[in-house]
Design a protein around this motif. Sequence first.
Motif, PDB file in Angstrom:
ATOM      1  N   TYR A  43      13.149 -81.054  78.121  1.00  0.00           N
ATOM      2  CA  TYR A  43      14.404 -80.438  77.704  1.00  0.00           C
ATOM      3  C   TYR A  43      15.510 -81.432  78.048  1.00  0.00           C
ATOM      4  O   TYR A  43      16.031 -81.456  79.155  1.00  0.00           O
ATOM      5  N   TYR A  48      17.044 -74.473  75.805  1.00  0.00           N
ATOM      6  CA  TYR A  48      16.381 -73.788  74.702  1.00  0.00           C
ATOM      7  C   TYR A  48      15.844 -74.768  73.659  1.00  0.00           C
ATOM      8  O   TYR A  48      15.374 -74.346  72.599  1.00  0.00           O
ATOM      9  N   SER A 269       9.849 -74.458  71.916  1.00  0.00           N
ATOM     10  CA  SER A 269      11.043 -73.636  71.748  1.00  0.00           C
ATOM     11  C   SER A 269      11.187 -73.178  70.302  1.00  0.00           C
ATOM     12  O   SER A 269      10.886 -73.929  69.368  1.00  0.00           O
ATOM     13  N   TRP A 293      13.180 -66.300  72.436  1.00  0.00           N
ATOM     14  CA  TRP A 293      12.206 -66.451  73.524  1.00  0.00           C
ATOM     15  C   TRP A 293      11.286 -65.242  73.642  1.00  0.00           C
ATOM     16  O   TRP A 293      10.347 -65.266  74.413  1.00  0.00           O
TER      17      TRP A 293
END
Length: 302
Positions: A43, A48, A269, A293
Amino acid sequence: MIGKIQESGMAKEGKEAPFPVSGYQEERPSSWKSVENMWISGYFAHGYADDMICVESIDTIHKMIHTGQHTVYGFMTGAPWRQWFALNLLEELDGPGEYVIDAGRGKMYVYPLAGKMENWSVSLLEGPLLAIEHCKDVKVQGITFEYGRHIGVYMENTHRALIKNCIIRNMGGVGVSIGKGTLKAGNQRGHESGGNPASRVVGDLMGTVYQNILFNREGGTENGVVDCHIYNVGAGGISLGGGDRASLTPAGNYVENCRIHDYNRIEKSYRPGIWMVWVTASLNVTSMMRPAWLSCFMEITM
């Protein structure tokens, strides 16, 4: 953790940005002798949005990683989720089940699992295992689809096509995709650019629907996925498109009684178990949206 950012990789004042360059904080990367086939994943900016990009070189003097690709949001530092890990690095091939691919030389290095290995499977197929397009009244039942690098079963402009009692597993992409995806062209990057319609891919569909809320995936009508088991896939279980949002024409596409698990092996994601994209359906709601999610991401319009 991602260290000091030398180059974020984000364009400034309309100029094309260089590839990201970020620092590392551990001593271990300084010992790596060759990064010829190395990639990093993590990430890099927001919690996200994971990504995976190749590495061009490592500067062990200044402890900097020079990447060979852009990522959607560039690189940032200073938050606990901004972490990375290395993969496809021969020097780190040190545990059972790990492997490294040297595409340039056509070789694969494998650390085998304990015990006797009965089967080895390596797929070179980049397209769907099965594509059903521009037809109607097709029924696929009781078949196991596995070992593809991309989509298991793809449908486009089909009517009353049914995938029933099938197993879809060990895929590099989504298990089932109903409707077109998109691909970015040229130097397009990120959600701000979306993508161009493309068959037999999912691609940058998420970026496209941000920009074009009327995008028609040509997912057909009354297509179903029923009593199927989908698992160990790389990027979500089912991508369910259909219907025309501009005219509010319903699709009637559906998923029933499917078991979907272990579905984000590669893309972590915005790849839920079932993702419904602009599907018009006979529900007693005007619109519904659940966070990505959760196990099912829905945007439904009457």
